[in-house]
Design a protein around this motif. Structure first.
Motif, PDB file in Angstrom:
ATOM      1  N   SER A  70      19.475   5.013   0.340  1.00  0.00           N
ATOM      2  CA  SER A  70      20.282   3.961   0.976  1.00  0.00           C
ATOM      3  C   SER A  70      21.433   4.525   1.796  1.00  0.00           C
ATOM      4  CB  SER A  70      20.828   3.001  -0.088  1.00  0.00           C
ATOM      5  OG  SER A  70      21.879   3.601  -0.832  1.00  0.00           O
ATOM      6  N   CYS A  71      21.807   5.778   1.510  1.00  0.00           N
ATOM      7  CA  CYS A  71      22.894   6.434   2.248  1.00  0.00           C
ATOM      8  C   CYS A  71      22.414   7.059   3.549  1.00  0.00           C
ATOM      9  CB  CYS A  71      23.547   7.513   1.379  1.00  0.00           C
ATOM     10  SG  CYS A  71      24.410   6.871  -0.072  1.00  0.00           S
ATOM     11  N   ASP A  72      21.102   7.065   3.742  1.00  0.00           N
ATOM     12  CA  ASP A  72      20.529   7.590   4.976  1.00  0.00           C
ATOM     13  C   ASP A  72      20.742   6.576   6.100  1.00  0.00           C
ATOM     14  OD1 ASP A  72      18.337   8.024   7.030  1.00  0.00           O
ATOM     15  OD2 ASP A  72      17.974   9.746   5.724  1.00  0.00           O
ATOM     16  N   PHE A  75      18.343   3.629   6.667  1.00  0.00           N
ATOM     17  CA  PHE A  75      18.365   2.440   5.812  1.00  0.00           C
ATOM     18  C   PHE A  75      19.755   1.795   5.758  1.00  0.00           C
ATOM     19  CE2 PHE A  75      14.886   5.131   4.392  1.00  0.00           C
ATOM     20  CZ  PHE A  75      13.836   4.227   4.441  1.00  0.00           C
ATOM     21  N   ALA A  76      20.788   2.618   5.681  1.00  0.00           N
ATOM     22  CA  ALA A  76      22.177   2.169   5.827  1.00  0.00           C
ATOM     23  C   ALA A  76      22.505   0.907   5.017  1.00  0.00           C
ATOM     24  CB  ALA A  76      22.494   1.946   7.299  1.00  0.00           C
ATOM     25  N   CYS A  77      22.322   0.996   3.712  1.00  0.00           N
ATOM     26  CA  CYS A  77      22.611  -0.166   2.857  1.00  0.00           C
ATOM     27  C   CYS A  77      23.205   0.260   1.515  1.00  0.00           C
ATOM     28  CB  CYS A  77      21.355  -1.007   2.642  1.00  0.00           C
ATOM     29  SG  CYS A  77      19.952  -0.085   1.956  1.00  0.00           S
ATOM     30  N   SER A  78      23.951   1.352   1.510  1.00  0.00           N
ATOM     31  CA  SER A  78      24.444   1.916   0.253  1.00  0.00           C
ATOM     32  C   SER A  78      25.490   1.048  -0.436  1.00  0.00           C
ATOM     33  CB  SER A  78      24.985   3.337   0.470  1.00  0.00           C
ATOM     34  OG  SER A  78      25.688   3.443   1.675  1.00  0.00           O
ATOM     35  N   GLU A  79      26.222   0.208   0.308  1.00  0.00           N
ATOM     36  CA  GLU A  79      27.170  -0.709  -0.337  1.00  0.00           C
ATOM     37  C   GLU A  79      26.428  -1.602  -1.333  1.00  0.00           C
ATOM     38  OE1 GLU A  79      30.299  -1.361  -0.517  1.00  0.00           O
ATOM     39  OE2 GLU A  79      31.294  -0.375   1.153  1.00  0.00           O
ATOM     40  N   GLU A  80      25.328  -2.159  -0.895  1.00  0.00           N
ATOM     41  CA  GLU A  80      24.552  -3.059  -1.735  1.00  0.00           C
ATOM     42  C   GLU A  80      23.795  -2.306  -2.832  1.00  0.00           C
ATOM     43  OE1 GLU A  80      25.548  -4.926   2.041  1.00  0.00           O
ATOM     44  OE2 GLU A  80      24.531  -3.030   1.582  1.00  0.00           O
ATOM     45  N   VAL A  81      23.258  -1.131  -2.488  1.00  0.00           N
ATOM     46  CA  VAL A  81      22.485  -0.377  -3.476  1.00  0.00           C
ATOM     47  C   VAL A  81      23.391   0.206  -4.563  1.00  0.00           C
ATOM     48  CG1 VAL A  81      20.980   1.632  -3.829  1.00  0.00           C
ATOM     49  CG2 VAL A  81      20.548   0.049  -1.938  1.00  0.00           C
ATOM     50  N   LYS A 168      29.268  13.881  -0.127  1.00  0.00           N
ATOM     51  CA  LYS A 168      29.206  13.614   1.323  1.00  0.00           C
ATOM     52  C   LYS A 168      28.047  12.684   1.682  1.00  0.00           C
ATOM     53  CE  LYS A 168      31.656  17.745   2.905  1.00  0.00           C
ATOM     54  NZ  LYS A 168      32.320  17.975   1.608  1.00  0.00           N
ATOM     55  N   LEU A 169      27.806  11.709   0.819  1.00  0.00           N
ATOM     56  CA  LEU A 169      26.825  10.664   1.095  1.00  0.00           C
ATOM     57  C   LEU A 169      27.567   9.475   1.695  1.00  0.00           C
ATOM     58  CD1 LEU A 169      24.778  10.848  -2.231  1.00  0.00           C
ATOM     59  CD2 LEU A 169      23.992  11.562   0.036  1.00  0.00           C
ATOM     60  N   ARG A 170      27.119   9.004   2.842  1.00  0.00           N
ATOM     61  CA  ARG A 170      27.844   7.949   3.559  1.00  0.00           C
ATOM     62  C   ARG A 170      27.601   6.576   2.941  1.00  0.00           C
ATOM     63  NH1 ARG A 170      27.784   7.994   9.951  1.00  0.00           N
ATOM     64  NH2 ARG A 170      29.260   6.328   9.431  1.00  0.00           N
ATOM     65  N   ILE A 171      28.646   5.776   2.922  1.00  0.00           N
ATOM     66  CA  ILE A 171      28.550   4.412   2.424  1.00  0.00           C
ATOM     67  C   ILE A 171      28.443   3.470   3.618  1.00  0.00           C
ATOM     68  CG2 ILE A 171      29.627   2.621   1.013  1.00  0.00           C
ATOM     69  CD1 ILE A 171      28.788   5.119  -0.539  1.00  0.00           C
ATOM     70  N   TYR A 172      27.321   2.777   3.687  1.00  0.00           N
ATOM     71  CA  TYR A 172      27.069   1.821   4.759  1.00  0.00           C
ATOM     72  C   TYR A 172      26.935   0.415   4.172  1.00  0.00           C
ATOM     73  CZ  TYR A 172      25.266   5.817   7.582  1.00  0.00           C
ATOM     74  OH  TYR A 172      25.100   6.998   8.269  1.00  0.00           O
ATOM     75  N   SER A 173      27.321  -0.565   4.938  1.00  0.00           N
ATOM     76  CA  SER A 173      27.001  -1.949   4.601  1.00  0.00           C
ATOM     77  C   SER A 173      25.750  -2.336   5.377  1.00  0.00           C
ATOM     78  CB  SER A 173      28.145  -2.887   4.972  1.00  0.00           C
ATOM     79  OG  SER A 173      27.749  -4.234   4.804  1.00  0.00           O
ATOM     80  N   SER A 174      24.878  -3.094   4.743  1.00  0.00           N
ATOM     81  CA  SER A 174      23.612  -3.461   5.375  1.00  0.00           C
ATOM     82  C   SER A 174      23.788  -4.510   6.471  1.00  0.00           C
ATOM     83  CB  SER A 174      22.637  -4.018   4.341  1.00  0.00           C
ATOM     84  OG  SER A 174      23.065  -5.302   3.909  1.00  0.00           O
ATOM     85  N   ASP A 175      24.957  -5.176   6.476  1.00  0.00           N
ATOM     86  CA  ASP A 175      25.179  -6.286   7.420  1.00  0.00           C
ATOM     87  C   ASP A 175      24.059  -7.317   7.308  1.00  0.00           C
ATOM     88  OD1 ASP A 175      27.557  -5.218   8.444  1.00  0.00           O
ATOM     89  OD2 ASP A 175      26.455  -3.946   9.848  1.00  0.00           O
ATOM     90  N   ASN A 180      15.928  -3.599   4.551  1.00  0.00           N
ATOM     91  CA  ASN A 180      16.192  -2.197   4.214  1.00  0.00           C
ATOM     92  C   ASN A 180      16.556  -2.026   2.746  1.00  0.00           C
ATOM     93  OD1 ASN A 180      15.568  -0.961   6.618  1.00  0.00           O
ATOM     94  ND2 ASN A 180      17.642  -0.971   7.412  1.00  0.00           N
ATOM     95  N   ILE A 181      17.285  -2.983   2.198  1.00  0.00           N
ATOM     96  CA  ILE A 181      17.615  -2.929   0.775  1.00  0.00           C
ATOM     97  C   ILE A 181      16.334  -2.993  -0.046  1.00  0.00           C
ATOM     98  CG2 ILE A 181      18.848  -4.041  -1.131  1.00  0.00           C
ATOM     99  CD1 ILE A 181      20.750  -5.236   0.993  1.00  0.00           C
ATOM    100  N   GLN A 182      15.455  -3.899   0.316  1.00  0.00           N
ATOM    101  CA  GLN A 182      14.204  -4.053  -0.427  1.00  0.00           C
ATOM    102  C   GLN A 182      13.307  -2.826  -0.294  1.00  0.00           C
ATOM    103  OE1 GLN A 182      13.041  -7.974   1.198  1.00  0.00           O
ATOM    104  NE2 GLN A 182      13.292  -8.786  -0.872  1.00  0.00           N
ATOM    105  N   LYS A 183      13.359  -2.159   0.856  1.00  0.00           N
ATOM    106  CA  LYS A 183      12.587  -0.916   1.027  1.00  0.00           C
ATOM    107  C   LYS A 183      13.090   0.163   0.066  1.00  0.00           C
ATOM    108  CE  LYS A 183      11.384  -1.697   5.882  1.00  0.00           C
ATOM    109  NZ  LYS A 183      11.684  -1.312   7.295  1.00  0.00           N
TER     110      LYS A 183
END
Length: 244
Positions: A70-72, A75-81, A168-175, A180-183
């Protein structure tokens, strides 16, 4: 234990002289499981990209792999994951009731159509937006939520976010890009996919086992064609929980 040994550079774990050695079949299954998550190479060594990061995170391997994915940027959804893996690492936040319908009715007040796992994200987001202590308590009472466990989720999430920063894993919000979260969830639970059968029950795509949706799941009435579940409980019949 396997990940610890792998991080120490021990490749041939099956023949390694452990004091309390598990059976060979169990070790082979565990290695196959780690390989399916992309944690180890076919050679048995940790993968440089995912494996070493998984070994650093205080999570079960499949949850750690989900968080890393999710930090990639793809996918950019690490906030939710971060929220999801925290929920899946603690006891259920829902108070147990003798009548499953009572719990289901309480869940449906915060449910989202994507299922139980995304409903947990919704629960957390709503809870954290409430500022007043009494308001938080009232929210939990209305929805039959154990606030103590919900606070455990929040604390664990904070710790995991700190680990991500350290690694150094980036935190993204999925917006709101739920696909992507489900993937990411599917990647972690690839062996837990089931398809609906003509009788309304489900069959595991991996083993063929007959499964049913737990009556407290927000998808109990909807019954989608395909589901991914975090766990299956029961002996006589297997009931899927935390479904998406």
């Amino acid at each position: 234990t396997i990940l610890i040994l792998k991080s120490l550079g021990i490749s041939n774990i099956i023949n390694f002289d452990l004091i309390d050695k598990p059976n060979k079949g169990g070790l082979v299954k565990a290695l196959q499981y780690l390989f399916s998550l992309g944690v180890i190479e076919s050679s048995g060594d940790l993968t440089s990209e995912v494996g070493r990061l998984v070994a650093e995170l205080p999570l079960e391997p499949h949850l750690a792999a989900m968080l890393i994915k999710s930090c990639d940027e793809q996918f950019a959804c690490s906030e939710e994951v971060l929220t999801i893996v925290s929920f899946l690492s603690v006891d259920s936040i829902w108070f147990h009731t003798r009548d499953p319908l009572t719990q289901l009715k309480a869940k449906l007040k915060t449910a989202v159509k994507e299922g139980d796992i995304m409903t947990l994200v919704n629960v957390y987001n709503r809870y954290t937006r409430i500022r007043a202590k009494d308001g938080k308590k009232n929210y939990c009472e209305i929805h039959m939520i154990n606030e103590k466990i919900l606070q455990e989720v929040a604390n664990l999430r904070k710790i995991l976010a700190q680990h991500c920063q350290k690694l150094k894993l980036r935190i993204y919000s999925s917006d709101d890009d739920i696909d992507n979260i489900q993937k990411c969830v599917l990647g972690a639970f690839l062996s837990n996919v089931a398809q609906k059968q003509p009788d309304g029950k489900y069959a595991s795509l991996l083993t063929g086992d007959v499964l049913e949706i737990h009556p407290t799941s927000v998808l109990y009435i909807v019954k989608p064609e395909f589901v991914t579940y975090a766990e299956a409980i029961g002996t006589g019949k297997l009931m899927m929980k935390e479904i998406t």
